[in-house]
Write a protein that holds these residues in place. Structure first.
Motif, PDB file in Angstrom:
ATOM      1  N   ASP A 246       0.815  -1.222   0.000  1.00 12.83           N
ATOM      2  CA  ASP A 246       0.000   0.000   0.000  1.00 12.83           C
ATOM      3  C   ASP A 246       0.850   1.275   0.000  1.00 12.83           C
ATOM      4  O   ASP A 246       0.389   2.328  -0.459  1.00 12.83           O
ATOM      5  CB  ASP A 246      -0.912   0.023   1.233  1.00 12.83           C
ATOM      6  CG  ASP A 246      -1.958  -1.077   1.190  1.00 12.83           C
ATOM      7  OD1 ASP A 246      -2.224  -1.587   0.093  1.00 12.83           O
ATOM      8  OD2 ASP A 246      -2.503  -1.432   2.263  1.00 12.83           O
ATOM      9  N   GLU A 283      -3.045   2.769  -6.655  1.00 12.65           N
ATOM     10  CA  GLU A 283      -3.285   2.728  -5.218  1.00 12.65           C
ATOM     11  C   GLU A 283      -4.195   3.873  -4.774  1.00 12.65           C
ATOM     12  O   GLU A 283      -5.031   3.705  -3.870  1.00 12.65           O
ATOM     13  CB  GLU A 283      -1.949   2.789  -4.466  1.00 12.65           C
ATOM     14  CG  GLU A 283      -2.075   2.633  -2.963  1.00 12.65           C
ATOM     15  CD  GLU A 283      -2.783   1.357  -2.575  1.00 12.65           C
ATOM     16  OE1 GLU A 283      -3.574   1.405  -1.604  1.00 12.65           O
ATOM     17  OE2 GLU A 283      -2.578   0.314  -3.229  1.00 12.65           O
ATOM     18  N   ARG A 287      -7.673   3.351  -2.760  1.00 16.86           N
ATOM     19  CA  ARG A 287      -7.961   3.984  -1.476  1.00 16.86           C
ATOM     20  C   ARG A 287      -9.280   4.761  -1.537  1.00 16.86           C
ATOM     21  O   ARG A 287     -10.045   4.764  -0.575  1.00 16.86           O
ATOM     22  CB  ARG A 287      -6.816   4.906  -1.075  1.00 16.86           C
ATOM     23  CG  ARG A 287      -7.027   5.538   0.294  1.00 16.86           C
ATOM     24  CD  ARG A 287      -5.795   6.210   0.826  1.00 16.86           C
ATOM     25  NE  ARG A 287      -6.116   6.983   2.009  1.00 16.86           N
ATOM     26  CZ  ARG A 287      -5.265   7.730   2.674  1.00 16.86           C
ATOM     27  NH1 ARG A 287      -4.007   7.799   2.272  1.00 16.86           N
ATOM     28  NH2 ARG A 287      -5.646   8.400   3.738  1.00 16.86           N
TER      29      ARG A 287
END
Length: 405
Positions: A246, A283, A287
């Motif tokens: 992440d 990413e 998110r």
């Protein structure tokens, strides 16, 4: 979270520069020297490349990122936009729609922190030993963090009703900064980023122990990036824990940017940075879909791209003329502000909303925590860091001299 010039005492800085000056090498020579490349022709770094020196503009970027995160937490999260939420009582987008529209993107400040952390850690560790790296991280991270844990706990006890208080044993474990590894909740939700930082430090310590060079840092970026890509599909918990998919590519972007700053740009570094951008934009979308829910992918990628391009300008020396002394203080306030603003600040808003204009309230709460952050830096971080450094240096000297006893 680290300062752009977190490099120890002036005497240590001078010694580190002498070590770096002896060990620093230019990029490996090209097979055919490029006529306009001073490094290839002279064997010296390109003009404008520096081994050290404070980058004042990074201090300013860090404070801006912290303010983005604070604005997001106060007026831009999906939690604050739900009917009957415990912060504002009704959707914040109804109370101040324009502020909400901008604040909904403030979470990207965390990704900005990670990129800057990769840049600054590489810069501050060049020429240092693992012991110096360990000591610098302890004295930088823990004093303000200990204050934040105790302050937030005391505040939530004094003003209950918004956030659930942890049990005493959980609060005490939070003082280690390792609670995420033990499955214990954070005293304040923002501490989750520290777990990513700690894992980055642990991995990078391996390279520091080997001795930082251009080649080793590039190899580290490639290996870590490969592990971060494989971890989600490998379904190996240990690999995922270490690789940190992440956050890995944001730190890698920072490392590549520092290599540009130190050695000059080349196609390999641009390739690493481009890969970091490609993985980062994915990413960001993940998110938004899984956590944030309030902002758009295009706007998030645009902000992140603009930030990376600005960091390229910093790395290549285009902002070196910015030497405003107040930016040093701004950078010093960033870490304490990040640690203390969330739980206590949203609790204050819960108690005070309705007593004044919502925009004035947000500005007042932010200003109050900026003042508190400055006091934490001056009255907690500085003196406690000096004591910790002295104690740790003495302990390591004793350990070294003990030999086989």
């Amino acid at each position: 979270m680290v300062h752009a010039a977190d490099k120890g005492t002036p005497r240590v800085e001078r010694a580190a520069r002498r070590v770096v000056g002896r060990s620093r090498q230019p990029l490996p020579p090209l097979a055919v020297p490029v006529p306009n490349d001073p490094a290839a022709l002279t064997g010296r770094p390109a003009p404008g490349r520096r081994e050290g020196g404070r980058l004042y503009v990074i201090d300013g970027i860090r404070l801006l990122a912290a303010l983005m995160v604070a604005a997001h937490h106060y007026a831009g999260t999906w939690r604050a936009d739900r009917p009957g939420n415990p912060i504002w009582g009704r959707p914040v987008s109804e109370i101040m729609p324009t502020v909400f529209r901008f604040a909904s993107y403030g979470w990207i400040g965390v990704e900005i922190f990670f990129v800057i952390s990769g840049f600054v850690i590489c810069m501050s560790c060049w020429g240092r030993t693992p012991r110096q790296f360990f000591v610098s991280r302890v004295i930088r991270l823990y004093p303000a963090y200990w204050f934040a844990v105790l302050f937030t706990t005391a505040f939530l006890i004094a003003v209950p009703g918004v956030w659930e208080r942890l049990r005493l044993r959980e609060v005490l474990l939070n003082l280690t900064m390792l609670q995420s590894g033990s499955g214990v909740p954070n005293v304040d939700g923002v501490y989750w980023t520290l777990w990513s930082e700690l894992r980055f430090y642990l991995l990078f310590l391996v390279v520091v122990a080997m001795g930082l060079t251009y080649r080793r840092v590039v190899l580290f970026c490639c290996l870590w990036g490969a592990a971060a890509m494989l971890a989600p599909i490998a379904r190996l918990p240990l690999l995922e824990l270490i690789a940190n998919p992440d956050g890995a590519w944001y730190f890698i972007a920072g490392l590549a940017l520092y290599l540009m700053h130190r050695f000059g740009q080349d196609l390999l570094l641009w390739g690493i940075l481009t890969m970091a951008w490609l993985m980062g934009q994915l990413e960001l979308g993940n998110r938004i879909a899984e956590i944030e829910h309030v902002s758009g992918w295009r706007g998030s990628v645009l902000i992140f791209t603009a930030f990376l391009l600005f960091m390229v300008a910093v790395a290549l020396g285009h902002t070196d003329r910015i030497r405003w002394k107040w930016l040093v203080t701004a950078g010093a306030m960033t870490y304490p502000l990040y640690l203390v603003h969330y739980a206590a600040g949203t609790t204050l808003i819960n108690r005070l909303h309705g007593t004044m204009d919502a925009r004035v309230l947000v500005a007042a709460v932010v200003a109050g925590f900026l003042v508190l952050s400055y006091l934490v830096h001056r009255c907690v971080e500085r003196p406690l860091s000096r004591l910790l450094k002295k104690g740790l240096d003495t302990s390591f000297a004793r350990l070294r001299n003990a030999g086989g006893d």
